[in-house]
Design a protein around this motif. Sequence first.
Motif, PDB file in Angstrom:
ATOM      1  N   VAL A 180      -4.618  -0.720   2.660  1.00 27.63           N
ATOM      2  CA  VAL A 180      -5.876  -0.125   3.094  1.00 27.63           C
ATOM      3  C   VAL A 180      -5.570   0.960   4.110  1.00 27.63           C
ATOM      4  O   VAL A 180      -4.724   0.764   4.999  1.00 27.63           O
ATOM      5  N   THR A 181      -6.246   2.094   3.989  1.00 29.84           N
ATOM      6  CA  THR A 181      -6.063   3.220   4.907  1.00 29.84           C
ATOM      7  C   THR A 181      -7.345   3.422   5.701  1.00 29.84           C
ATOM      8  O   THR A 181      -8.446   3.322   5.165  1.00 29.84           O
ATOM      9  N   VAL A 182      -7.176   3.664   7.022  1.00 26.74           N
ATOM     10  CA  VAL A 182      -8.286   4.065   7.875  1.00 26.74           C
ATOM     11  C   VAL A 182      -7.991   5.474   8.368  1.00 26.74           C
ATOM     12  O   VAL A 182      -6.850   5.807   8.697  1.00 26.74           O
ATOM     13  N   SER A 183      -9.014   6.333   8.415  1.00 26.00           N
ATOM     14  CA  SER A 183      -8.776   7.716   8.805  1.00 26.00           C
ATOM     15  C   SER A 183      -9.997   8.270   9.508  1.00 26.00           C
ATOM     16  O   SER A 183     -11.117   7.776   9.353  1.00 26.00           O
ATOM     17  N   ASP A 184      -9.762   9.270  10.358  1.00 24.37           N
ATOM     18  CA  ASP A 184     -10.810  10.128  10.889  1.00 24.37           C
ATOM     19  C   ASP A 184     -10.223  11.520  10.992  1.00 24.37           C
ATOM     20  O   ASP A 184      -9.124  11.797  10.481  1.00 24.37           O
ATOM     21  N   ALA A 185     -10.914  12.412  11.695  1.00 20.73           N
ATOM     22  CA  ALA A 185     -10.471  13.802  11.749  1.00 20.73           C
ATOM     23  C   ALA A 185      -9.130  13.960  12.436  1.00 20.73           C
ATOM     24  O   ALA A 185      -8.419  14.949  12.232  1.00 20.73           O
ATOM     25  N   ALA A 186      -8.752  12.965  13.264  1.00 22.42           N
ATOM     26  CA  ALA A 186      -7.504  13.089  14.025  1.00 22.42           C
ATOM     27  C   ALA A 186      -6.303  12.538  13.271  1.00 22.42           C
ATOM     28  O   ALA A 186      -5.171  12.723  13.710  1.00 22.42           O
ATOM     29  N   GLY A 187      -6.489  11.827  12.184  1.00 24.40           N
ATOM     30  CA  GLY A 187      -5.344  11.282  11.450  1.00 24.40           C
ATOM     31  C   GLY A 187      -5.697   9.979  10.775  1.00 24.40           C
ATOM     32  O   GLY A 187      -6.864   9.590  10.683  1.00 24.40           O
ATOM     33  N   SER A 188      -4.671   9.262  10.301  1.00 22.85           N
ATOM     34  CA  SER A 188      -4.908   8.038   9.539  1.00 22.85           C
ATOM     35  C   SER A 188      -3.779   7.062   9.789  1.00 22.85           C
ATOM     36  O   SER A 188      -2.733   7.398  10.346  1.00 22.85           O
ATOM     37  N   ASP A 189      -4.016   5.807   9.344  1.00 21.33           N
ATOM     38  CA  ASP A 189      -3.007   4.753   9.425  1.00 21.33           C
ATOM     39  C   ASP A 189      -3.264   3.779   8.281  1.00 21.33           C
ATOM     40  O   ASP A 189      -4.373   3.719   7.728  1.00 21.33           O
ATOM     41  N   THR A 190      -2.229   3.030   7.914  1.00 25.15           N
ATOM     42  CA  THR A 190      -2.311   2.119   6.764  1.00 25.15           C
ATOM     43  C   THR A 190      -1.842   0.738   7.166  1.00 25.15           C
ATOM     44  O   THR A 190      -0.904   0.602   7.947  1.00 25.15           O
ATOM     45  N   THR A 191      -2.488  -0.266   6.639  1.00 29.48           N
ATOM     46  CA  THR A 191      -2.037  -1.644   6.792  1.00 29.48           C
ATOM     47  C   THR A 191      -2.157  -2.332   5.441  1.00 29.48           C
ATOM     48  O   THR A 191      -2.739  -1.778   4.494  1.00 29.48           O
ATOM     49  N   ASN A 192      -1.588  -3.528   5.366  1.00 35.95           N
ATOM     50  CA  ASN A 192      -1.655  -4.338   4.154  1.00 35.95           C
ATOM     51  C   ASN A 192      -2.549  -5.534   4.408  1.00 35.95           C
ATOM     52  O   ASN A 192      -2.379  -6.255   5.407  1.00 35.95           O
ATOM     53  N   ILE A 193      -3.509  -5.755   3.514  1.00 40.29           N
ATOM     54  CA  ILE A 193      -4.362  -6.950   3.584  1.00 40.29           C
ATOM     55  C   ILE A 193      -3.787  -7.965   2.610  1.00 40.29           C
ATOM     56  O   ILE A 193      -3.767  -7.744   1.401  1.00 40.29           O
ATOM     57  N   LYS A 194      -3.276  -9.057   3.152  1.00 38.19           N
ATOM     58  CA  LYS A 194      -2.686 -10.118   2.330  1.00 38.19           C
ATOM     59  C   LYS A 194      -3.758 -11.170   2.077  1.00 38.19           C
ATOM     60  O   LYS A 194      -4.228 -11.822   3.000  1.00 38.19           O
ATOM     61  N   ILE A 195      -4.168 -11.301   0.816  1.00 33.74           N
ATOM     62  CA  ILE A 195      -5.274 -12.182   0.455  1.00 33.74           C
ATOM     63  C   ILE A 195      -4.724 -13.355  -0.342  1.00 33.74           C
ATOM     64  O   ILE A 195      -4.110 -13.175  -1.395  1.00 33.74           O
ATOM     65  N   PHE A 196      -4.891 -14.565   0.194  1.00 29.85           N
ATOM     66  CA  PHE A 196      -4.468 -15.780  -0.487  1.00 29.85           C
ATOM     67  C   PHE A 196      -5.633 -16.328  -1.303  1.00 29.85           C
ATOM     68  O   PHE A 196      -6.766 -16.432  -0.813  1.00 29.85           O
ATOM     69  N   LEU A 197      -5.361 -16.641  -2.574  1.00 27.68           N
ATOM     70  CA  LEU A 197      -6.348 -17.348  -3.380  1.00 27.68           C
ATOM     71  C   LEU A 197      -6.293 -18.820  -3.008  1.00 27.68           C
ATOM     72  O   LEU A 197      -5.232 -19.453  -3.099  1.00 27.68           O
ATOM     73  N   ILE A 198      -7.395 -19.345  -2.568  1.00 22.95           N
ATOM     74  CA  ILE A 198      -7.391 -20.729  -2.086  1.00 22.95           C
ATOM     75  C   ILE A 198      -8.508 -21.501  -2.762  1.00 22.95           C
ATOM     76  O   ILE A 198      -9.521 -20.942  -3.189  1.00 22.95           O
ATOM     77  N   SER A 199      -8.281 -22.798  -2.825  1.00 22.16           N
ATOM     78  CA  SER A 199      -9.319 -23.696  -3.327  1.00 22.16           C
ATOM     79  C   SER A 199      -9.956 -24.403  -2.144  1.00 22.16           C
ATOM     80  O   SER A 199      -9.420 -24.395  -1.030  1.00 22.16           O
TER      81      SER A 199
END
Length: 1907
Positions: free
Chosen positions: A1597-1616
């Motif tokens: 996932v990337t977040v950005s505004d006029a000054a720049g951007s950054d990226t992180t990873n969303i780790k999603i576990f499938l759970i019961s």
Amino acid sequence: MKGLLISVFITFITSKNICQCVPVFHGIPATRTLPEDFPIGTVLMSFTVTGSDYDITTIEHNNYATQRLVKLNITGEPEQKHVDVITIDNFDRDGNGDKGYPGAGSVVLQFIAWDSVNNHVVAIHNIYLVDVNDNSPVLKNIPYTWEIKERNESESIYRSIRAEDYDDGINGTVGLFYQIKSDSVAADYNKVFTIDNSSGDVSVVLRELDYETNSFYQFIVNVTDQRGVAGCLSSTADFIIKILDVQDTPPFFIGIPYRKTIIEEQQSNTFVLQVSAIDGDRGIPNNINYTILKGPCSDLFNISDGKIHTSQVIDRDTGDVAEQSGVCILTIEAQEEDQYADKQFGETKATTNVTIIIEDVNDSPPIFNVTGNVYQATVQENTPQSVPITLTEPTEIFLEDADEGTNARITLSLFYPNGTRNADFYISPNVIDRSGSTLIRVNDPSMLDFEERANITFYIQATDPAKHVVNATVVLHIEDMNDNNPQFENSSYVFDIPENSKSGTTVGTIQAPDRDSDKFGPVTYAIYGGEDKFHIDFNSGIITTSCANCNISLDRESNSIHFLTLTATDRNGTTGGRSNSTSLVVNLQDVNDNAPEFQTSTYPATIYENDVRYNETNGTAILQVKATDRDKDGTNNSVVEFIIHRTSEDLTANFSMNSTTGELFLVKPLDYEALLKTAGIVEIIVHAIDFGEPRLTGTATVSLQVQDINDETPVFNQTQFDASILENATSSVGKVTTVTQVFVSDDDGTEPNNKVQYFIADGAWSDFSINASTGEINVQIDRRLNRDFRPSYNITILAIDMGSPPLTGTTMLKVDINDVNDKHPIFNPRQYSESVREDDVIGYSIVSVTATDTDIDHELEYSIVDIDATDENGDMVNTSLVGNYFDIYPSNGSIYVSESPDREIAKTVTLTVLVKDIKAFDPPLQNDTASVTITIQDVNDNYPQFEPSSYSVNVSENTPDQTILLTVNATDKDEDRTIRYGIVSVEHEEYTNSFSIDATTGVLRKTGFLDREQHANIILNISATDNGKPPLNSTTTVDVTVLDFNDNAPVFINLSKTVHIFENASINDEVLVVYAKDIDEGPNANVTYMIESGDHGQFIIDPIHGNISVNGGLDREILASYNLRIIAEDNPINAKEKKEIQDTITIIIDDVNDNAPEFTQNMYTADVREDENVHESVITISAVDKDEPNTDNSKITYSFSNNTDGLFRIDGSLGVIHINKSLIGKVGSYVVGLVATDNGNPSKQNDSSFVNITVHDVNLNTPEIVNLTDANKIKVFECVDDGFEIYQFEYRDLDHGQNAEAYFNISKIEDDDEVLQTFDVEPDGKLKTLKKLDAGKRNEYKFQIQVTDKGFPPRRSEKVTITMIVLDVDDHLPTFLTNSTTMSVKENQQNGTLVGSVTAIDPDSDSVSCYSLETGGVSSLFEIGEKTGAIKTLKELDYEEPTGKRYTFHVKVKDCSIPENVTDCAAVEQNKTGVIEDIEVTVNVIDVNDNPPVFQNEQITVGMRRVTEIGVLLDLSLKTGDYVQDMDTISNGRLVWVFDNSGPIQLSDSLSNILDLEGVETCMDGKKHIVCVTGNGTLTNNKYYNEDMSGYFIVPVTVSDAAGSDTTNIKIFLISDSQILKMTLLGRKEEIAEKKNDIMKLYSTITGYTFVYDWVEDHKTQDGRVETIKTDLYFHVVDPVTQEVLPTYEAIRIVDSHYDDLLQAMEDYKVLAIVSSVIEPLEEPDPKMTVYIMAAVIAVLVVSVIVIVYVSMTTRNRYKSKLRAASFKPQDITQKTDIGPVVVPGSNVYSKQSNPLLFAEIPMDHAEYDNISMGSQNSLDKNDVGNPRTADSGIGTEEREVTLDMFTEDRADIGKCDNPLDEALKLHEQIKNRRASQAQMVEPTTKAEPLEFQNFAFEEEIESTEI
């Protein structure tokens, strides 16, 4: 180089005679042009030399250049030589200093040729060289160091970088190209300085330098030739630029954060901790002063030199410390001292927080809430367990402790006044944290007995962890209750009366007093049981007999004991009274009215005749008679003696009897044979007589059966019998031949003792048998007699009776055998061995074989019936070859040679000889055979033969002598040939004695030296010689292979004993290779290497290849050489044979310049006068270098590291510092950085030391007045008061210290005395009035002032004339209209941006207002126009700086229309009312979007349930959570952030197939993803998942505004749902949502597993009610190793296993519980199945009802008998339980005792309770059952009836019983037995512990129906 003409000069020189025929050169070029890098080893040219008259003898070089550059390769004949000129060195146009010769543009080669008469000629060859770029540029003047101040205000250029290049043109200096570069990756590092590429000049780019950012810059200067084009050559050098520090950086604290925990009650001046701040200007640091700023707790501490001490005793429980909850946060300010004369830039102070945690000391004891610490309380007696007592005043127990935490934990205990622990009560809770109330509860209700104690006093002990003990007394008053039954004095009573006593006889008296008070009434008595034989008085308790016929009723023998139940009831027996019961036993005393009775009238017994065991001596009786007397045991009435009255057969003397025990003994044994007429039976009459009055007798008979024993031996009628029989007599089955018969007799009286059997014991040789019954002796079936073998038999015959033990009789039988011709002839011996020589003659008699026949009439005949032959190897020989060798004579059996035998064909011949009896009778064919073995003796006619024909053997060279190598074997076909072996020859003479052979056995041994390294193979010739006559021999060879033995040690080859290596050698660098050779072979020659010692861990050796390499860091300064002991060893298979060689290698560590010089002091100090002469020495400094002495590496050069403005210089070699130029005016301390540089390559330096040179002042300067006004005029308002300060004169003195201190004085001009009366100048320069001024009288004065210093000698300034102008008053000042104003400016605006303006007004029309900023922190940020009031920026502002959002400062205004030298006066001061001269200006910095958003974590983990629908949002909001940080404001940050999917989604292995996007909706970015990221940072599920899926996927996932951007990873576990846990916390949902990530992180850190947040919601109770003060946080747990989601039970186990570690976390976050989020629902029943089950149940119930009705109707008539129970008083009892005494209504207090009605116990699970009556231990007496009565004394009782249903009246054992109780008892016994057997078969499934009840009257078959 071009167009040059080359000449070849040939000079002919002769030594003696001149001849025209000199040698001639051919083919030498005149000239040539070559590049200077012409390759070495190349043929430069070829030529020939000829000589016509004489042979050419020599051709050689004729000058040094030729010799150096080329060699001559000469071939050919003497008269003509061919010469190849080959280069051996480079042509160097530029010169090569390394080889010691200069360069040149051309080279002259000269060759000389000589002939045999010394005629010679010289040839010259010129070569012009073309320049090649083969020289790198050479940098000069190195090293390069430049010092420059950080705030450099002028352009500086460094011009020391210069280089030379020896090449020509663009290859040389003309083409040099300069560059500088560094290894720094910082973007702006290389942009600070620039270098002129042509000149090498370095200059500063227009940029402010910062010492704090970079104190130096290190570059590599790179200079290349050819203008830096490809292929150029280059050189480099280091270029150091040192930045000199200036004061422009505030101090900063080090070692933060500061945090210290101290214990309260610390005394004043106790050290707490030390803070430390250093000046940010590290190059010229100021000293730091510290201050504690005002705030909470600031008065409790002080600071000095950064050390914080307490300023008073610290008490955590009061004041600031208590208000701050024990945490004091001090603000420490660090302020620089201005020590340097240079200008100070920027802030000079800094602050930090110091957190001091005051730990509580347990100094406060617990406090009770009652005055005097005495509590009054009440409690009812018999209060159950756990019920609290009642406090009267105060109504509760409350405690508190002023301490904190565990120190305030109060532990409560109960004690009695004697100090013992009170376990009768307990206090709950027993632990109170800080404050709280508690209760005292009953633990032992038995203590609450009013009758025992009316009150109880004990005390509560309150302790805290410091062992403060406070006691409070509790006085507990017990309230009386009617809780006591009347108590009988004894638990039971026993009375004795004689049997047959009369009615009314007193039995005894019983009393039962009641401990309760009198209000509960008198006690009355009642009696139950005893069959109306006894009576008790209602009030007195006297018991008497009551019977109509007491002789019968009170018969002891019928019923010796009567059991009765007595009851005592209080409240005069009325309703509500309490009762008690006891048992009464009435014993009837005995009278002798019963005679003894034997157990039986007849006692049978059996005894063997002649048995002597049954006698009184050994205590063994024949039997024991027993008799009892019904009279009382232990009295004469029941004591019995026994006697023998008489016996049959008059055998009384044979017996005796023990009169006491009744035991019958034998006096002498009995003989059965004497009792034959009575069949062995003896009758004995026995009497039993008691000792009562009168004595009574009982009689019994003993019938003794005497058993016969086998005591008579069988006897034969003859001692010997004789018989005879033919030897051919035989027997067969059914037909036996009898020889004779024997007879025997036995006198025993009975069978089987007199029954006899016959046996043959010996002598029959199995040829005869005997009939066991008749004694007939017969020939044994299938046995044949042989008279010849055994002519007669002596047979022993036994007769054995059948008694036990059997007895035996013996006799002898002799049987003679008569002869018959029935014997075969027999050879004896049956085998013969004879020999015959091969050359024996035909007819030679060998042996006679004869047979014998024992028959009298016989005739024998011999013949050879079979021939066998074997050769010498034992192999069979064809009999046709030997069949005629031998023959036999038929009549006498003589065997003879019939044909010459050959031993080589057959060594042995075996003849089978048959003999037969021609006159045989029976059997008709009688014969025998014998074997005759004839050995044919040898004659020597064969040579020995080796087998095999040749031999080979392997032998190790170290094999011990006498070791057997092999055995040679030679065979000789001849017989008995002895072969002797010998060594004929050995291949190598030196091994002649190395072998020996055993002449007899052929064993070859090693007997001497072998050396494989000399000869690996040896051939031996071996002979074999037989012992024949004449002897014969043959030979063979033995090939001996000598195997290697490790007999040679390795030997080092070309070992270098000493090697050198530089100390900076890297690990694994090779030092040398050692090599050792071993002349052995195989593993014995495999050499491995090791270092035995001396390596100190710094060297290792390759064990295989011998490479010695560096293993650790070398340091010559620690150890300059190593003596390595090297071992080379071979590796034989047997490690014990290993050999080695050792040697020592010395490794000398050569020095490299790895140590910088070290100063002998860190700081040197020196003093000097400012007028000291130039070149004078000031101080000598020194340094040492650890590198090798007397080398460049340790030779030190001294220099300065910072600029001293040329005041001092240092001798680079000696370290002597001299004055370099005048010091006048240079007073002060000069800290000079010292640099010690060694001369190593590269050099090392040390700049860590300093010298502080103090230049002391000398009074050389005259003071000077500096602030005189224009024209020296000063104006003053006439309104000023006396003593008003008009002006402050200032002076300047270039000296320092006291020499610079001065004072002013005033003097008049001419005779103007008034001026001195009007004005005065004080010593410090203050000009003051001495009186009021009046401009109207005099408006001008003149006087002189002078300043004089305090130096020695003092110096005075010139006098200055001052003119004073007196002015009229102007009465208005400028003023601001408001006290404050606010402005704003955007961040990042360039310098000089207008912020705003301030304006003041002045009513005076001619006034001029001047504005100024306050001095302080904003002076470097803003400036103000003095006359305009315009405020502008001085630098770019940054909103994101900690203090950058808002600036507040003050602007002052003054009236500058009055000259500065005009002072105000009192009147104007009074007019300042309402004037605002100071305005507060607030500048708000407006944020711009100049900072990009940044994710806080590289990965965010979240869970998603597998059942999540498409379009459902995940509980993760990236925008509103704390996942992203943006230093800008919300409007420039969070509100403008945009989120989107970024890049491909990563999957775990288990989810590799979920990227199928079929059916997946398009996300906002126009693409399909399994998870959509919205622009506002929410995540939406976009795919369905199966229930069996597990794993995770990672969404970038990337977040950005006029000054720049950054990226992180969303780790999603499938759970019961089964993997989700619920954490319940105390707190509202909003609060917990803010803490959720912190909670998950803390649990993850403690447990080592990853706790992942899922969602939060309000807590719900089980009934669905929402509790908003509690929150449920749902999460799951991931194994960080396997990345698998754990099931809830495993996750809970992990949490439980870390319980202790998580305690603090649970307390901090108020965690109430962690459970699985899912409670598995009960499975819903199938409705159809429910219907089926209900139908089945109804059917079963219907059938059961039908059966019950049928059984009830058919058995109703069988209920015949009824048993009435006794009447007793029902009563409630008290039973003690875990929670105290409880009343069990209708319970049977005796249910745990034996039931006197049935005398048996039953388990309580068989009890049925209608209403259980209460009675005593013997509450029912069988004497009363069936005999109901009305109790005349039974006041207050009620009659109860028990009906016992009898189901089995038709049984024989109870059908005729008159007594219903007996019937019940018998039936009960049957039921009990049946249940016992069932209990053994069926184990109960539960082991409940029911109330024990013992009355079988309530059994299932004995129902209680009427009570």
